[in-house]
Design a protein around this motif. Structure first.
Motif, PDB file in Angstrom:
ATOM      1  N   LEU A  29       5.589  -4.911  -8.893  1.00 52.70           N
ATOM      2  CA  LEU A  29       4.137  -5.086  -8.940  1.00 52.70           C
ATOM      3  C   LEU A  29       3.425  -4.074  -8.047  1.00 52.70           C
ATOM      4  CD1 LEU A  29       1.522  -6.668  -9.600  1.00 52.70           C
ATOM      5  CD2 LEU A  29       2.145  -8.256  -7.758  1.00 52.70           C
ATOM      6  N   ALA A  30       4.018  -3.752  -6.897  1.00 54.22           N
ATOM      7  CA  ALA A  30       3.413  -2.751  -6.013  1.00 54.22           C
ATOM      8  C   ALA A  30       3.249  -1.419  -6.737  1.00 54.22           C
ATOM      9  CB  ALA A  30       4.273  -2.576  -4.755  1.00 54.22           C
ATOM     10  N   LEU A  31       4.207  -1.095  -7.597  1.00 63.20           N
ATOM     11  CA  LEU A  31       4.149   0.155  -8.356  1.00 63.20           C
ATOM     12  C   LEU A  31       3.098   0.081  -9.464  1.00 63.20           C
ATOM     13  CD1 LEU A  31       7.983   0.837  -8.684  1.00 63.20           C
ATOM     14  CD2 LEU A  31       6.398   1.828  -7.021  1.00 63.20           C
ATOM     15  N   LEU A  63      -1.915  -5.612 -13.421  1.00 64.45           N
ATOM     16  CA  LEU A  63      -1.751  -6.612 -12.374  1.00 64.45           C
ATOM     17  C   LEU A  63      -1.461  -8.014 -12.899  1.00 64.45           C
ATOM     18  CD1 LEU A  63      -2.110  -7.563  -9.353  1.00 64.45           C
ATOM     19  CD2 LEU A  63      -4.547  -7.811  -9.902  1.00 64.45           C
ATOM     20  N   LEU A  64      -2.258  -8.443 -13.890  1.00 64.45           N
ATOM     21  CA  LEU A  64      -2.268  -9.854 -14.277  1.00 64.45           C
ATOM     22  C   LEU A  64      -0.928 -10.390 -14.774  1.00 64.45           C
ATOM     23  CD1 LEU A  64      -4.211 -12.209 -14.300  1.00 64.45           C
ATOM     24  CD2 LEU A  64      -4.829 -11.609 -16.653  1.00 64.45           C
ATOM     25  N   PRO A  65      -0.206  -9.705 -15.674  1.00 66.07           N
ATOM     26  CA  PRO A  65       1.059 -10.290 -16.166  1.00 66.07           C
ATOM     27  C   PRO A  65       2.068 -10.545 -15.049  1.00 66.07           C
ATOM     28  CG  PRO A  65       0.361  -8.468 -17.578  1.00 66.07           C
ATOM     29  CD  PRO A  65      -0.517  -8.429 -16.364  1.00 66.07           C
ATOM     30  N   LEU A  66       2.215  -9.595 -14.138  1.00 66.53           N
ATOM     31  CA  LEU A  66       3.185  -9.761 -13.059  1.00 66.53           C
ATOM     32  C   LEU A  66       2.707 -10.769 -12.024  1.00 66.53           C
ATOM     33  CD1 LEU A  66       4.363  -6.064 -12.547  1.00 66.53           C
ATOM     34  CD2 LEU A  66       5.410  -7.873 -13.907  1.00 66.53           C
ATOM     35  N   LEU A  76       0.813  -1.216   0.000  1.00 62.94           N
ATOM     36  CA  LEU A  76       0.000   0.000   0.000  1.00 62.94           C
ATOM     37  C   LEU A  76       0.850   1.272   0.000  1.00 62.94           C
ATOM     38  CD1 LEU A  76      -2.693  -0.944   2.687  1.00 62.94           C
ATOM     39  CD2 LEU A  76      -2.966  -1.000   0.208  1.00 62.94           C
ATOM     40  N   LEU A  77       2.117   1.159   0.392  1.00 63.50           N
ATOM     41  CA  LEU A  77       2.950   2.352   0.552  1.00 63.50           C
ATOM     42  C   LEU A  77       3.131   3.153  -0.746  1.00 63.50           C
ATOM     43  CD1 LEU A  77       5.698   0.979   2.967  1.00 63.50           C
ATOM     44  CD2 LEU A  77       3.638   2.285   3.531  1.00 63.50           C
ATOM     45  N   PRO A  78       3.293   2.509  -1.913  1.00 61.02           N
ATOM     46  CA  PRO A  78       3.415   3.317  -3.139  1.00 61.02           C
ATOM     47  C   PRO A  78       2.180   4.162  -3.436  1.00 61.02           C
ATOM     48  CG  PRO A  78       4.280   1.121  -3.511  1.00 61.02           C
ATOM     49  CD  PRO A  78       3.601   1.094  -2.171  1.00 61.02           C
TER      50      PRO A  78
END
Length: 259
Positions: free
Chosen positions: A225-227, A188-191, A71-73
């Motif tokens: 992924l977070a980014l 989201l899906l590819p990573l 959540l931080l990003p």
């Protein structure tokens, strides 16, 4: 437009990794800490080990910490994109921007904590079997719908723009719902597919000595992924606001930080 925004999500995320490596490393390090617990529990030794370690309480606690790190990003990467890829503005703790984002963080943390450790909707309503599964699925779908309509708020608040509340956010996102869904999936899906593929390969194919390497790679992947996960919502909200002729920036930021 969609292809351009998808490409921009991944390009901006990569640029952020180079510009702010220490911030990028935080979710990655928390993910690696969870992998250390999993490796010590024998999760990647065999399928039986994976099943046994899956419900390990320590692993679940680190999983919650990892989710919080993801959540931080929402603060720094949102600001990085919206302030024209300025790393100094991205990392700066500004008020009321940080306080507004902290509200989002606390509410999100409470919701995720309840989902992980609290009673399910079926348990609360006394439902079992298919009914309980349907209630859980309905809750997940409803949460995603609400999140899409709050996307403008989630982007505006880390920029210090508290004037965009839930109702105005929903008005901005109205008409862009499916665009936001498509962008979220593409971001989201590819990573996520690679993330799960690495775990499967580590369990059923890699020698034990190479599991650490695979999990280190996976930790970097999750940091990226977070980014992209944040970026999908940022670009969707920015596109929706542009269509409605609305700025998500706070009044004092409009002069020196064009979208």
């Amino acid at each position: 437009m969609l292809k351009r925004d998808i490409a921009d999500v991944y390009r901006s995320a990569f640029a952020f990794v180079l510009a702010c490596p220490l911030l990028f490393a935080i979710p990655a390090l928390v993910e690696f800490a969870q992998h250390v617990v999993e490796l010590q529990a024998g999760m990647y030794v065999s399928e039986a080990g994976a099943r046994a370690a899956e419900a390990d309480p320590l692993r679940l606690q680190f999983g919650f910490a990892k989710t919080m790190a993801l959540l931080l990003p929402g603060y720094w990467f949102t600001r990085y994109v919206m302030f024209g890829h300025d790393p100094r503005r991205a990392a700066r703790i500004e008020w009321p921007a940080f306080g507004l984002w902290l509200v989002i963080f606390v509410v999100s943390a409470a919701e995720i904590g309840w989902a992980l450790f609290g009673p399910s909707p079926g348990e609360l309503l006394g439902a079992e079997g298919t009914a309980a599964t349907g209630l859980s699925a309905g809750r997940a779908v409803l949460s995603q719908i609400v999140l899409i309509y709050l996307s403008a708020l989630v982007v505006a608040w880390p920029l210090g723009n508290g004037a965009i509340g839930p109702i105005r956010s929903a008005a901005i996102m109205h008409g862009s719902f499916w665009y936001a869904i498509a962008l979220a999936i593409a971001s989201l899906l590819p990573l996520m597919a690679l993330h799960y593929a690495l775990a499967i390969v580590a369990v059923i194919w890699l020698p034990v000595g190479l599991d650490w390497t695979a999990m280190a790679i996976d930790s970097l992947l999750v940091g990226y992924l977070a980014l992209t996960l944040t970026g999908g919502g940022v670009y969707a909200a920015r596109r929706a606001a542009g269509r409605k002729g609305v700025t998500l920036l706070a009044a004092q930021a409009r002069e020196d930080a064009p979208v």
